[in-house]
Design a protein around this motif. Structure first.
Motif, PDB file in Angstrom:
ATOM      1  N   ASP A   1     -18.578 -51.737  54.793  1.00  0.00           N
ATOM      2  CA  ASP A   1     -19.319 -53.006  54.846  1.00  0.00           C
ATOM      3  C   ASP A   1     -19.194 -53.763  53.529  1.00  0.00           C
ATOM      4  OD1 ASP A   1     -20.082 -52.595  57.396  1.00  0.00           O
ATOM      5  OD2 ASP A   1     -22.145 -52.013  56.957  1.00  0.00           O
TER       6      ASP A   1
ATOM      7  N   ARG B   1     -29.459 -56.097  62.126  1.00  0.00           N
ATOM      8  CA  ARG B   1     -28.704 -55.245  61.207  1.00  0.00           C
ATOM      9  C   ARG B   1     -28.845 -53.781  61.631  1.00  0.00           C
ATOM     10  NH1 ARG B   1     -33.052 -56.860  57.585  1.00  0.00           N
ATOM     11  NH2 ARG B   1     -34.475 -55.112  57.140  1.00  0.00           N
ATOM     12  N   ASP B   2     -27.944 -52.999  61.094  1.00  0.00           N
ATOM     13  CA  ASP B   2     -27.983 -51.551  61.319  1.00  0.00           C
ATOM     14  C   ASP B   2     -29.171 -50.988  60.543  1.00  0.00           C
ATOM     15  OD1 ASP B   2     -27.382 -49.001  62.017  1.00  0.00           O
ATOM     16  OD2 ASP B   2     -25.555 -48.838  60.824  1.00  0.00           O
TER      17      ASP B   2
ATOM     18  N   GLY C   1     -29.158 -58.725  54.519  1.00  0.00           N
ATOM     19  CA  GLY C   1     -28.099 -57.958  55.168  1.00  0.00           C
ATOM     20  C   GLY C   1     -28.022 -58.123  56.662  1.00  0.00           C
ATOM     21  N   ASN C   2     -28.632 -59.178  57.211  1.00  0.00           N
ATOM     22  CA  ASN C   2     -28.646 -59.385  58.657  1.00  0.00           C
ATOM     23  C   ASN C   2     -27.449 -60.197  59.139  1.00  0.00           C
ATOM     24  OD1 ASN C   2     -31.398 -58.347  59.569  1.00  0.00           O
ATOM     25  ND2 ASN C   2     -31.999 -59.740  57.923  1.00  0.00           N
ATOM     26  N   SER C   3     -27.043 -59.928  60.355  1.00  0.00           N
ATOM     27  CA  SER C   3     -26.179 -60.848  61.090  1.00  0.00           C
ATOM     28  C   SER C   3     -27.101 -61.813  61.838  1.00  0.00           C
ATOM     29  CB  SER C   3     -25.300 -60.089  62.093  1.00  0.00           C
ATOM     30  OG  SER C   3     -24.444 -59.200  61.419  1.00  0.00           O
TER      31      SER C   3
ATOM     32  N   THR D   1     -24.473 -55.861  51.571  1.00  0.00           N
ATOM     33  CA  THR D   1     -25.181 -55.034  52.555  1.00  0.00           C
ATOM     34  C   THR D   1     -25.370 -53.612  52.037  1.00  0.00           C
ATOM     35  OG1 THR D   1     -24.268 -56.335  54.372  1.00  0.00           O
ATOM     36  CG2 THR D   1     -25.106 -54.153  54.912  1.00  0.00           C
TER      37      THR D   1
ATOM     38  N   PRO E   1     -26.721 -51.635  65.838  1.00  0.00           N
ATOM     39  CA  PRO E   1     -27.454 -52.817  65.379  1.00  0.00           C
ATOM     40  C   PRO E   1     -28.751 -52.987  66.155  1.00  0.00           C
ATOM     41  CG  PRO E   1     -25.557 -53.450  66.716  1.00  0.00           C
ATOM     42  CD  PRO E   1     -25.445 -51.982  66.484  1.00  0.00           C
TER      43      PRO E   1
END
Length: 618
Positions: free
Chosen positions: A464, A436-437, A417-419, A468, A321
Motif C-alpha cells: 500500500d 478502508r481495511d 487512509g480511506n477510499s 496508509t 475493506p
C-alpha cells in the motif's frame, strides 16, 4: 525370548517388588536369612534380564547406553554377594522406566486427543439418493455427505445445503461455534453442534486440514533441536567415560563396591530424557491452542527472536475493506442510505460490497436503468430519482457540486487512509463514505504483549501507499513502517535486518509473502490451515487468529527455558552425587541410594517438562 521378556517389563517390575518385600519380611519378622537371600537372588536375576537385553541390543549397534552401565553394576554386585543392592537397583531402574513412560505418555496427550478426534465414518449419498453409513476411508473427492447434529465432519468440504453451528476447536483452538451455511467451508474433525448440513467432499484422508495438522505435529515432536543433538553426542561420549572412571577407581582403590556405585551414579538418564520431554510438551500445548510449531529447532530459534516483521493486509488488518467513516448531507439519512445500498447492490466491486454489508439489505429499493461506469461507479433510477454512487470523477461527470465542508470531509477521510465513495441524488451530494481495511480487533494489545516478551522491533511492510501504512503503524505503535513494497522488496529488507545481526520472524499470509517466510529465521503464517501456509512456514496460527502469536512466543520462550532447566537439573544431580560419594561414601552413600536419587532426578525433569502442558500467557 527377548521380545517376550521386554514385553513383560511391567510384570517383572511388580514381581521384583514383591520378592524384595518378601525378603525383608523374612529377615525382619521371621529372621529367616535363607529366604531373605533367595528372594533377593531371584529378584536380582529377573530384574536384570530386561536391562541386560536392552544393553545387548545397544551394544549391537555400537552404543554404550545407560542399560550397559546398570547391567555391569548389577552383575558385579551380584557376584560379590551384594544381593540386596543388586535387587534394589534393578527394581528402581525398572520402576523408574515405568513411571517415565507413563508420564511421557501424558505429555503426548494433545496428539492422542487430536488423533481420537479424527472421524471414522460418514453418511454418504448412494446412487439411489439415500444416505448410508460408510467408513471414512471409502469417501472420495466429490461425494455428497450428510452431517447431523452432534456428528463429526468427516472430510474437508463445502456446504451444499442446510445450516448449523460447528465447533472448530480441533482446527483453530477456539471452542466458540461458527455459523455455517451454503458455500461455507467445513473441516474434517470438527463437530456440528446443531442443525443438519449436506456437504460435497473437497479433500479426504491425509489431505484434509485435520490430517495435515496431525502429521505436522507428529513430525515436529519427533524432530530434534541442536540442544537434543548435542545431548545425544554428549551421552554417547559420556557413558564410556563413566565406565573408564569406574575402572580407574577400582584399579587405584581395589574397592569394587565403590566402582560399581560410580557406574550407577553416573547414569545420564535425566539428561537424555529432559530436553525431549520439554519439546513434546511445548508442541503439544501449541497444538491444543491453535499454534502449530514445526519442531524443537523452531522453538529454539523463535525464543530468541528480537524483530518481528508483519505484512499489513490480512495480518495486522482484516484483509477485507469495510466502512470506517460516513457523513450524510441530508435530514433523511435512512432514505439516503437505502438508495445507496440499492444502487451499490448492482455492482460486484469490493467497495460496493463493503457498503451493502454495512447498510444491510433491509432497505433495498427497486432499481431501474442501471449503468455501471467503468472506473467510476454506478448510476441508476430509484423511485423516480437519479442516484449515483462512485468516486469524485463520477460526481464531476454528474455535475454534482462539492461545497467547502464536503471537500474538507473528503480530505480528512483520505488522510485517515480511506477510499472514498460519494453518493448523489438528482445531482445533489447526499453522502460521503470512507472505506478502508480495518485493523484486526485486539491487535494493539497483542503487540504490547510481544514487546513485554522482549521483541524490540515491530515492523510493517506493505504494498500500500506510505500514507496508509504510516496510519496503521502510528495507531498500533510499530517501530517502522514501509509502503510500496513488492514481495522481492520485503525479502531484501529482511536480508538487511539479518545483516545487522537481528533475529527475524516474518508474519504473512503464506502465499504472496512466501519468499519472506522462507528467508526469515522464523516464518509465521496467518491462515486457516491452508496447504500453502502449512508447507511454507515454521509456525501456523490457525484460523488467522493474531492473538495466538503472543501465546506462541511466550510458549517458545518457556519451552526453551524449561529445556535449559532440565539440563541443569540433570547434570547438577550427577555432579552432586559423585561429590557426595567422594566425601561421604564410607558413611551412607551406596548403589541403592544412588539409583533412587538417579530415578528421582528423571521424574523431576519429566514433571518439570509437563508444566508446559498447562502453559497459558499471563
Amino acid at each position: 525370548m527377548q521380545r517376550f521378556i521386554l514385553g513383560r517389563k511391567n510384570q517383572i517390575t511388580l514381581v521384583s517388588a514383591l520378592l524384595i518385600a518378601i525378603a525383608f519380611t523374612s529377615e525382619l519378622v521371621f529372621h529367616n536369612e535363607d529366604m531373605f537371600e533367595m528372594a533377593l537372588i531371584i529378584a536380582s536375576i529377573s530384574g536384570a534380564l530386561p536391562i541386560a537385553i536392552q544393553a545387548f541390543q545397544a551394544l549391537r549397534v555400537k552404543v554404550v547406553s545407560i542399560d550397559v552401565l546398570v547391567t555391569i553394576a548389577v552383575t558385579a554386585a551380584f557376584f560379590i554377594g551384594s544381593f540386596e543392592e543388586s535387587a534394589i537397583v534393578t527394581f528402581l531402574f525398572l520402576f523408574g522406566a515405568f513411571l517415565e513412560q507413563r508420564t511421557l505418555n501424558k505429555t503426548r496427550s494433545a496428539i492422542r486427543e487430536l488423533t481420537e478426534m479424527a472421524p471414522e465414518s460418514a453418511l454418504k449419498q448412494m446412487e439411489s439418493g439415500e444416505f448410508l453409513e460408510v467408513s471414512v476411508d471409502e469417501v472420495q473427492v466429490g461425494d455428497i455427505l450428510l452431517v447431523k447434529t452432534g456428528a463429526k465432519v468427516p472430510v474437508d468440504g463445502t456446504v451444499l445445503s442446510g445450516d448449523g453451528y460447528i465447533n472448530e476447536a480441533s482446527i483453530t483452538g477456539e471452542s466458540v461455534p461458527v455459523d455455517k451455511a451454503r458455500d461455507s467451508q467445513v473441516y474434517a474433525g470438527t463437530i456440528l453442534e446443531n442443525g443438519t448440513i449436506q456437504i460435497v467432499s473437497d479433500r479426504v484422508g491425509e489431505d484434509t486440514t485435520f490430517g495435515k495438522i496431525i502429521e505436522l505435529v507428529e513430525e515436529a515432536q519427533d524432530s530434534k533441536s541442536e540442544a537434543e543433538r548435542f545431548i545425544d553426542r554428549f551421552s554417547r561420549n559420556y557413558t564410556p567415560i563413566v565406565l573408564l572412571l569406574a575402572f580407574i577407581v577400582w584399579l587405584v582403590s581395589r574397592d569394587i563396591e565403590l566402582a560399581i556405585t560410580i557406574l550407577v551414579l553416573g547414569c545420564p538418564g535425566a539428561l537424555v530424557i529432559g530436553v525431549p520431554v520439554s519439546n513434546v510438551a511445548g508442541i503439544g500445548n501449541g497444538a491444543k491452542n491453535g499454534v502449530l510449531l514445526k519442531g524443537s529447532e523452531v522453538i529454539h530459534d523463535f525464543s530468541r527472536v528480537d524483530t518481528i516483521v508483519f505484512d499489513k493486509t490480512g495480518t495486522l488488518t482484516a484483509g477485507n475493506p469495510a466502512v470506517a467513516e460516513i457523513e450524510i448531507y441530508s435530514e433523511n439519512s435512512g432514505e439516503i442510505l437505502g438508495y445507496v445500498a440499492s444502487v451499490e447492490n448492482e455492482s460486484d466491486h469490493p467497495l460496493a460490497k463493503a457498503i451493502v454489508e454495512y447498510i444491510g439489505a433491509k432497505d433495498f429499493h427497486k432499481v431501474e436503468g442501471t449503468d455501471v461506469v467503468k472506473g467510476g461507479g454506478v448510476i441508476a433510477n430509484i423511485a423516480g430519482h437519479r442516484v449515483a454512487a462512485g468516486n469524485i470523477a463520477l460526481m464531476e461527470q454528474e455535475n454534482v457540486h462539492l461545497n467547502e465542508k464536503a471537500r474538507e470531509d473528503a480530505a480528512r477521510f483520505e488522510k485517515n487512509g480511506n477510499s472514498l465513495v460519494l453518493a448523489s441524488v438528482d445531482g445533489e451530494l447526499k453522502a460521503l463514505i470512507g472505506i478502508r481495511d480495518q485493523i484486526r480487533p485486539g491487535v494493539k494489545d497483542d503487540l504490547k504483549k510481544l514487546k513485554k516478551l522482549g521483541v524490540r522491533n515491530l515492523v510493517v511492510l506493505s504494498g500500500d501507499n506510505q500514507g496508509t501504512v504510516d496510519l496503521v503503524a502510528n495507531e498500533l505503535g510499530l517501530t517502522e513502517a514501509h509502503g510500496h513494497m513488492l514481495p522481492a522488496d520485503k525479502a531484501e529488507y529482511i536480508r538487511g535486518l539479518q545483516a545487522k545481526g537481528k533475529i527475524v520472524a516474518f508474519v504473512g499470509d503464506g502465499v504472496n509473502d512466501s519468499p519472506s517466510l522462507a528467508l526469515a529465521e522464523i516464518g509465521i503464517a496467518m491462515g486457516s490451515g491452508t496447504d500453502v501456509a502449512i508447507e511454507t512456514s515454521d509456525i501456523v496460527l490457525m484460523n488467522s487468529d493474531f492473538s495466538r502469536l503472543p501465546h506462541a512466543l511466550g510458549l517458545a520462550k518457556s519451552t526453551a527455558n524449561n529445556m535449559l532447566q532440565n539440563i541443569i537439573i540433570a547434570i547438577g544431580v550427577v555432579l552432586v552425587l559423585l561429590l557426595l560419594l567422594g566425601v561421604f561414601f564410607s558413611e551412607w552413600m551406596n548403589m541403592s541410594i544412588g539409583m533412587l536419587v538417579h530415578e528421582a532426578s528423571i521424574l523431576v525433569v519429566i514433571l518439570n517438562g509437563m508444566r508446559l502442558l498447562r502453559y497459558g500467557l499471563k
